[in-house]
Design a protein around this motif. Structure first.
Motif, short mmCIF file in Angstrom:
data_model
loop_
_atom_site.label_atom_id
_atom_site.label_comp_id
_atom_site.label_asym_id
_atom_site.label_seq_id
_atom_site.Cartn_x
_atom_site.Cartn_y
_atom_site.Cartn_z
N LYS A 21 0.84 -1.21 0.00
CA LYS A 21 0.00 0.00 0.00
C LYS A 21 0.87 1.26 0.00
O LYS A 21 0.57 2.25 -0.67
N TYR A 78 2.12 1.74 -3.46
CA TYR A 78 1.03 2.18 -4.34
C TYR A 78 0.85 3.69 -4.23
O TYR A 78 0.81 4.41 -5.24
N TRP A 79 0.72 4.21 -3.01
CA TRP A 79 0.49 5.64 -2.83
C TRP A 79 1.71 6.47 -3.16
O TRP A 79 1.60 7.60 -3.63
N ARG A 91 1.63 6.65 -6.97
CA ARG A 91 0.54 7.53 -7.40
C ARG A 91 0.91 9.00 -7.18
O ARG A 91 0.67 9.85 -8.06
N ARG A 102 1.68 11.81 -10.20
CA ARG A 102 0.88 13.04 -10.26
C ARG A 102 1.74 14.29 -10.19
O ARG A 102 1.50 15.28 -10.88
N LEU A 117 -12.68 6.40 -16.69
CA LEU A 117 -12.75 5.57 -15.49
C LEU A 117 -14.17 5.08 -15.22
O LEU A 117 -14.36 4.05 -14.56
N ASP A 143 -17.47 -3.08 -11.17
CA ASP A 143 -16.94 -4.07 -10.22
C ASP A 143 -16.68 -5.42 -10.87
O ASP A 143 -16.37 -6.39 -10.17
N LEU A 201 -5.39 3.16 -11.57
CA LEU A 201 -6.33 2.17 -11.06
C LEU A 201 -6.43 2.34 -9.54
O LEU A 201 -5.44 2.63 -8.88
N ASP A 202 -7.62 2.16 -9.00
CA ASP A 202 -7.74 2.32 -7.56
C ASP A 202 -7.09 1.14 -6.84
O ASP A 202 -6.88 0.07 -7.41
N TYR A 203 -6.78 1.35 -5.57
CA TYR A 203 -5.99 0.38 -4.82
C TYR A 203 -6.68 -0.99 -4.73
O TYR A 203 -6.04 -2.03 -4.91
N GLU A 204 -7.99 -1.00 -4.48
CA GLU A 204 -8.70 -2.28 -4.36
C GLU A 204 -8.68 -3.04 -5.68
O GLU A 204 -8.53 -4.26 -5.70
N ARG A 205 -8.84 -2.33 -6.78
CA ARG A 205 -8.78 -2.98 -8.09
C ARG A 205 -7.39 -3.56 -8.33
O ARG A 205 -7.25 -4.70 -8.77
#
Length: 204
Positions: A1, A4-5, A8, A12, A22, A27, A49-53
């Motif tokens: 995690k 990931y951040w 990201r 950016r 998007l 889901d 892509l979002d973290y859960e994906r």
């Protein structure tokens, strides 16, 4: 995690990265098929892509660099990458991809099999067509723009720039068979998918 951040945030701040389409991602389970023109492509897509994906996704990565040094091995394992050999051992590579899809996970697959040197889309390899012909999950075509300008092939370092990740509408193998070209269904699927990514590249 944390990584990931971190990725990201860096994408950016350095590349002013943004995404289009998007809303096309629900889901459902997907195969994402981005173009490939720079080593930055995977980092750009991961940032949008979002973290859960992403946590429920596997990357198809070139076997040639997966285990040639400890850092690559660490990243490949962290990203849940499956080793793909575009030119040899095709059936073994497809078996890895199939195991991901049978497990209900998302798969991120670069269907060109290599980075383009001139910025034009390469022909899509047969493997993606074979995989989608057998496992007919939804496909999200992806076009990543700006990474080649920020870090072209053979460049030792990147330069700041603008990157846009464009997600196309969901499409299925049967749709691609109708629009693609080739003798077999899997050739038509690969060809039809390339057309979808080209449309995104052209701004459609």
């Amino acid at each position: 995690k944390v990584l990931y951040w971190t990725n990201r945030s860096l994408m950016r701040s350095i590349f002013d990265i943004s995404a289009e389409g998007l809303e096309n991602i629900t889901d459902s389970q997907y195969v994402f098929t981005p173009n490939h023109s720079s080593y930055l492509d995977a980092f750009a897509l991961a940032a949008m892509l979002d973290y859960e994906r992403l946590k429920h996704s596997h990357w198809a990565g070139w076997a040639g660099i997966a285990f040639n040094n400890p850092w690559n091995t660490f990243i490949y394992k962290l990203a849940r990458a499956v080793p793909i050999e575009a030119k040899q051992a095709l059936h073994a590579s497809l078996a890895y991809g199939a195991s991901v899809l049978k497990g209900g996970k998302n798969l991120i697959w670069f269907p060109e099999g290599d980075r383009t040197m001139d910025g034009e889309l390469l022909p899509f390899k047969a493997g993606i067509g074979m995989l989608l012909d057998k496992y007919r999950v939804g496909v999200i075509p992806v076009c990543i723009k700006g990474t080649r300008e920020a870090m072209p092939p053979r460049a030792a370092w990147f330069k700041p720039g603008k990157i846009v990740v464009k997600f196309g509408s969901e499409v299925f193998a049967e749709d691609l068979v109708r629009t693609g070209e080739g003798k077999s269904d899997y050739e038509k699927i690969a060809s039809g998918l390339r057309m979808r990514v080209q449309e995104l590249k052209d701004g459609n």
